[in-house]
Enzyme design. Structure first.
Site, PDB file in Angstrom:
ATOM      1  N   GLU A 426       0.946  -1.327  -0.066  1.00  0.00           N
ATOM      2  CA  GLU A 426      -0.232   0.089  -0.094  1.00  0.00           C
ATOM      3  C   GLU A 426       0.877   1.217   0.129  1.00  0.00           C
ATOM      4  OE1 GLU A 426      -2.889   0.142  -0.708  1.00  0.00           O
ATOM      5  OE2 GLU A 426      -3.163  -2.144  -0.483  1.00  0.00           O
TER       6      GLU A 426
HETATM    7  C1  FAD Z   1       2.542  -9.641   0.367  1.00  0.00           C
HETATM    8  C2  FAD Z   1       2.346  -8.571  -0.439  1.00  0.00           C
HETATM    9  C3  FAD Z   1       1.042  -8.018  -0.734  1.00  0.00           C
HETATM   10  C4  FAD Z   1       0.711  -7.171  -1.936  1.00  0.00           C
HETATM   11  N1  FAD Z   1      -0.615  -7.106  -2.285  1.00  0.00           N
HETATM   12  C5  FAD Z   1      -0.677  -6.230  -3.616  1.00  0.00           C
HETATM   13  C6  FAD Z   1      -2.132  -6.249  -4.108  1.00  0.00           C
HETATM   14  O1  FAD Z   1      -3.062  -6.830  -3.507  1.00  0.00           O
HETATM   15  N2  FAD Z   1      -2.263  -5.496  -5.206  1.00  0.00           N
HETATM   16  C7  FAD Z   1      -1.262  -4.760  -5.503  1.00  0.00           C
HETATM   17  O2  FAD Z   1      -1.765  -3.972  -6.516  1.00  0.00           O
HETATM   18  N3  FAD Z   1       0.009  -4.921  -5.027  1.00  0.00           N
HETATM   19  C8  FAD Z   1       0.267  -5.472  -4.036  1.00  0.00           C
HETATM   20  N4  FAD Z   1       1.502  -5.597  -3.529  1.00  0.00           N
HETATM   21  C9  FAD Z   1       2.334  -4.943  -4.053  1.00  0.00           C
HETATM   22  C10 FAD Z   1       2.939  -3.611  -3.049  1.00  0.00           C
HETATM   23  O3  FAD Z   1       2.192  -2.637  -2.973  1.00  0.00           O
HETATM   24  C11 FAD Z   1       4.351  -3.038  -3.690  1.00  0.00           C
HETATM   25  O4  FAD Z   1       5.115  -4.332  -3.385  1.00  0.00           O
HETATM   26  C12 FAD Z   1       4.882  -1.798  -3.210  1.00  0.00           C
HETATM   27  O5  FAD Z   1       4.117  -0.839  -3.652  1.00  0.00           O
HETATM   28  C13 FAD Z   1       6.432  -1.576  -3.436  1.00  0.00           C
HETATM   29  O6  FAD Z   1       6.578  -1.866  -4.866  1.00  0.00           O
HETATM   30  P1  FAD Z   1       7.835  -2.925  -5.184  1.00  0.00           P
HETATM   31  O7  FAD Z   1       7.738  -4.199  -4.488  1.00  0.00           O
HETATM   32  O8  FAD Z   1       7.812  -2.895  -6.748  1.00  0.00           O
HETATM   33  O9  FAD Z   1       9.081  -2.391  -4.702  1.00  0.00           O
HETATM   34  P2  FAD Z   1       9.753  -0.854  -5.604  1.00  0.00           P
HETATM   35  O10 FAD Z   1       8.767   0.038  -6.122  1.00  0.00           O
HETATM   36  O11 FAD Z   1      10.953  -1.410  -6.294  1.00  0.00           O
HETATM   37  O12 FAD Z   1      10.517  -0.097  -4.291  1.00  0.00           O
HETATM   38  C14 FAD Z   1      11.654  -0.678  -3.574  1.00  0.00           C
HETATM   39  C15 FAD Z   1      12.210   0.300  -2.833  1.00  0.00           C
HETATM   40  O13 FAD Z   1      12.758   1.342  -3.603  1.00  0.00           O
HETATM   41  C16 FAD Z   1      11.697   2.811  -2.821  1.00  0.00           C
HETATM   42  N5  FAD Z   1      11.457   3.594  -3.838  1.00  0.00           N
HETATM   43  C17 FAD Z   1      10.670   3.072  -4.941  1.00  0.00           C
HETATM   44  N6  FAD Z   1      10.405   4.362  -5.926  1.00  0.00           N
HETATM   45  C18 FAD Z   1      10.836   5.381  -4.947  1.00  0.00           C
HETATM   46  C19 FAD Z   1      11.047   6.816  -5.395  1.00  0.00           C
HETATM   47  N7  FAD Z   1      10.518   7.145  -6.358  1.00  0.00           N
HETATM   48  N8  FAD Z   1      11.511   7.552  -4.205  1.00  0.00           N
HETATM   49  C20 FAD Z   1      12.031   7.007  -2.975  1.00  0.00           C
HETATM   50  N9  FAD Z   1      12.250   5.804  -3.082  1.00  0.00           N
HETATM   51  C21 FAD Z   1      11.624   5.055  -3.720  1.00  0.00           C
HETATM   52  C22 FAD Z   1      10.975   1.875  -1.936  1.00  0.00           C
HETATM   53  O14 FAD Z   1      10.407   2.858  -1.166  1.00  0.00           O
HETATM   54  C23 FAD Z   1      11.426   0.529  -1.597  1.00  0.00           C
HETATM   55  O15 FAD Z   1      12.005   0.863  -0.422  1.00  0.00           O
HETATM   56  C24 FAD Z   1       1.812  -6.480  -2.452  1.00  0.00           C
HETATM   57  C25 FAD Z   1       3.090  -6.530  -2.247  1.00  0.00           C
HETATM   58  C26 FAD Z   1       3.368  -7.315  -0.952  1.00  0.00           C
HETATM   59  C27 FAD Z   1       4.900  -7.885  -0.828  1.00  0.00           C
END
Ligand code: FAD
Length: 572
Positions: A426
């Site tokens: 989220e």
């Molecule tokens: C168990 C689980 C359940 C989930 N359920 C859902 C769901 O039901 N539906 C859905 O759509 N998604 C879901 N998600 C996805 C979740 O919302 C994402 O994992 C989350 O938004 C982070 O995206 P990412 O994993 O690609 O990490 P990334 O976006 O790659 O981020 C990795 C790191 O980089 C940092 N970062 C990235 N961009 C920036 C920026 N612009 N500035 C500063 N820092 C940055 C982040 O803060 C983080 O620390 C789920 C994830 C998990 C693990």
């Protein structure tokens, strides 16, 4: 015990005056029922659903059967529908009461509770933005709890940055359910993406409609929202398949899937509202989910605190300092253990208070622009503070349990693993910080003024209560430092205001929490003596041990330190 019912009653009635939203008997009845069902049907399979992880068999995900059985009871008791208006088949309960009810289920088994949380938010979004026909076809069966819902935003290459969504939706005609499209793309991390506990699954999918030249529009403005059911209205399978399951650290009962849409001729979906409105609409679900995440995180920390207090009373170890010989004492007699318990108490009761405060704003925000602005400002804090500090309380719980806390024989390690998700999904903590500094403070400061006025009011009230005067002074001073820091951020050119957004969020969250602790302490003056004593002590702990963490964080932000921004990638 899942939560301290006395504390919950205090928060709802003495502090938040829930009776202005619903009568006391109804609130008590819902909470009694929730507490009982959570203990009997959700807690009972807490370990089982952690061990019996979801499995993928011939394209169908199978989840631990106890989850489906618990959710059938949840549906039977009308808890899916509780927050919907009577005209939509609900009980018309305020969001505040639904949030308090949900806290019991999250404390008992957050992974099982995730299914109704997503389902209710999904149905509410369709009820708000969908057509009548879409409501009847897709929201109504979720409100009864027969079908479950998901939110499909993330893709393998698009997590925090939803502008990079590549799922494509091509127009395919018009029918009674609206504008029909064919969708193709991959959605990653989808909670409840498939399971065998509900008759059907309603996916709410973010996708882009290609322009006349066939390319997808850039940015978030081109994102639209689609309803894509697993089973189509004629009962046939839609073109949605499970490409795989993610094997998680915690929250294991919630099946988490990589979904492929349109492997064959395109998944059928109906657009919700107008093109290009997808992210704006989804924000309603995301904001609700963010407060839901905060409540879950608070509840997970809360149960670990109650387990810690019980363990600390039972575990005999050591003697008071200076005493030789004699029987060992319960570890709760050691001041350092009581310090850990106080820290947990300040975190978890504070986190729950913050989330319920925001839940109450949800109930009034629709008709009150000020409450809407305050809610907007506090939502990133309600998502983040409980996620970070509820988890910290879980960590302390393992410490209080000593070596036993590090084993799987006690619940505290699983509570920690479950809660570790909350700072990630989220919107990560870093993304919430950017939202707070950017959209909620620098671009629109309306919520900030309202928060300032509330803080001043609490400080004035506390200034007249013996024993709270010093805290009132400290709170007013802390708020002044926050506003001074914001002035510095306003003076930052361009994006540099965001470089240290996360330390700012941590400081801001702590000042919000100091305000809520002081406000609780004032309200507790009239409550029963035992509860008031606990609130006073935890409030004092917050002011003596936690609020002093704020000045160094704000000093770092106001110094405009570029230590992180200037660090070359090559040093890592
Ligand atoms: C168990 C689980 C359940 C989930 N359920 C859902 C769901 O039901 N539906 C859905 O759509 N998604 C879901 N998600 C996805 C979740 O919302 C994402 O994992 C989350 O938004 C982070 O995206 P990412 O994993 O690609 O990490 P990334 O976006 O790659 O981020 C990795 C790191 O980089 C940092 N970062 C990235 N961009 C920036 C920026 N612009 N500035 C500063 N820092 C940055 C982040 O803060 C983080 O620390 C789920 C994830 C998990 C693990």
């Amino acid at each position: 015990m899942l939560l301290n019912r006395r504390d919950l009653d205090f928060l709802l009635h003495d502090w938040l005056k829930a009776e202005t939203l619903a009568d006391r008997e109804t609130v008590d009845a819902i909470l009694d029922l929730s507490e009982k069902l959570a203990a009997e049907a959700f807690l009972s399979h807490y370990k089982q659903s952690d061990v019996e992880e979801p499995r993928l068999e011939d394209g169908q995900v199978r989840i631990c059967p106890a989850i489906g059985a618990a959710l059938a009871q949840y549906a039977e008791l009308g808890l899916f529908s509780a927050g919907f208006p009577e005209a939509q088949g609900g009980l018309g309960l305020p969001y505040l009461v639904c949030a308090a009810s949900f806290a019991f289920f999250a404390a008992a088994n957050v992974a099982t509770a995730a299914y109704p949380m997503l389902t209710v938010a999904n149905a509410r979004l369709i009820a708000t933005f969908g057509s009548e026909a879409q409501f009847a076809a897709f929201a109504a069966p979720q409100i009864t709890g027969r079908w479950f819902g998901t939110m499909c935003l993330s893709e393998p290459q698009a997590g925090s940055s939803l502008a990079d969504v590549r799922t494509c939706a091509v127009h395919d005609g018009t029918d009674a359910l609206g504008e029909r499209y064919r969708l193709a793309g991959n959605k990653m991390w989808i909670s409840g993406g498939d399971q065998d506990a509900s008759e059907n699954i309603v996916h709410l999918v973010l996708a882009k409609v290609p322009g006349p030249d066939g390319t997808l529009p850039e940015g978030t403005a081109g994102i639209s929202l689609f309803i894509v059911p697993k089973l189509l209205p004629d009962g046939t399978r839609n073109d949605v398949s499970v490409a795989g399951l993610n094997h998680k650290m915690g929250y294991r009962g919630t099946a988490n899937c990589l979904l492929n849409f349109g492997e064959r001729d395109g998944a059928t979906g109906w657009m919700v509202g107008a093109p290009g409105q997808g992210l704006r609409q989804m924000f309603q679900m995301m904001n609700e989910a963010r407060i839901g995440v905060g409540i879950g995180a608070a509840a997970l920390g809360y149960r670990s605190h109650l387990l810690s207090a019980r363990y600390a009373r039972e575990r005999l170890q050591g003697r008071p300092v200076g005493q030789r010989g004699g029987a060992p004492v319960a570890i709760i007699e050691h001041p350092d253990v009581r310090r850990m318990l106080l820290q947990q108490k300040a975190y978890v009761e504070g986190a729950l208070a913050l989330c319920l405060f925001c839940a109450r704003l949800v109930d009034t925000a629709e008709h009150d622009a000020d409450d809407a602005a305050l809610l907007g400002l506090l939502t990133p804090v309600a998502k983040t503070w409980p996620s970070e500090h509820g988890l910290a309380a879980n960590d302390i719980a393992i410490q209080i349990h000593g070596g036993y806390g590090y084993t799987r024989d006690f619940d505290v390690e699983q509570l920690w693993r479950d809660n570790r998700l909350n700072p990630i999904h989220e919107g990560t903590t870093g993304i919430q910080a950017i939202d707070l500094v950017g959209r909620k403070i620098l671009y629109d400061g309306a919520g900030l003024e309202l928060l300032g006025a509330r803080i001043v009011k609490t400080a004035e009230a506390a200034g007249g209560v013996p024993g709270l005067e010093a805290h009132a002074y400290a709170l007013a001073a802390a708020w002044q430092s926050v506003t001074a820091t914001i002035e510095v951020l306003r003076g930052c050119a361009g994006v540099s205001a965001f470089d240290n957004a996360t330390p700012f969020l941590h400081a801001f969250g702590h000042v919000v929490m100091a305000w809520l602790w002081l406000d609780q302490a004032v309200a507790a003056e009239g409550a029963d003596a035992e509860l008031a004593e606990g609130k006073r002590h935890a409030c004092r702990f917050f002011f003596e041990c936690e609020l002093p963490k704020v000045p160094p964080l704000l000093a770092f932000v106001t110094s405009r330190s570029e230590v992180a921004a200037a660090a070359p990638s090559r040093i890592f």
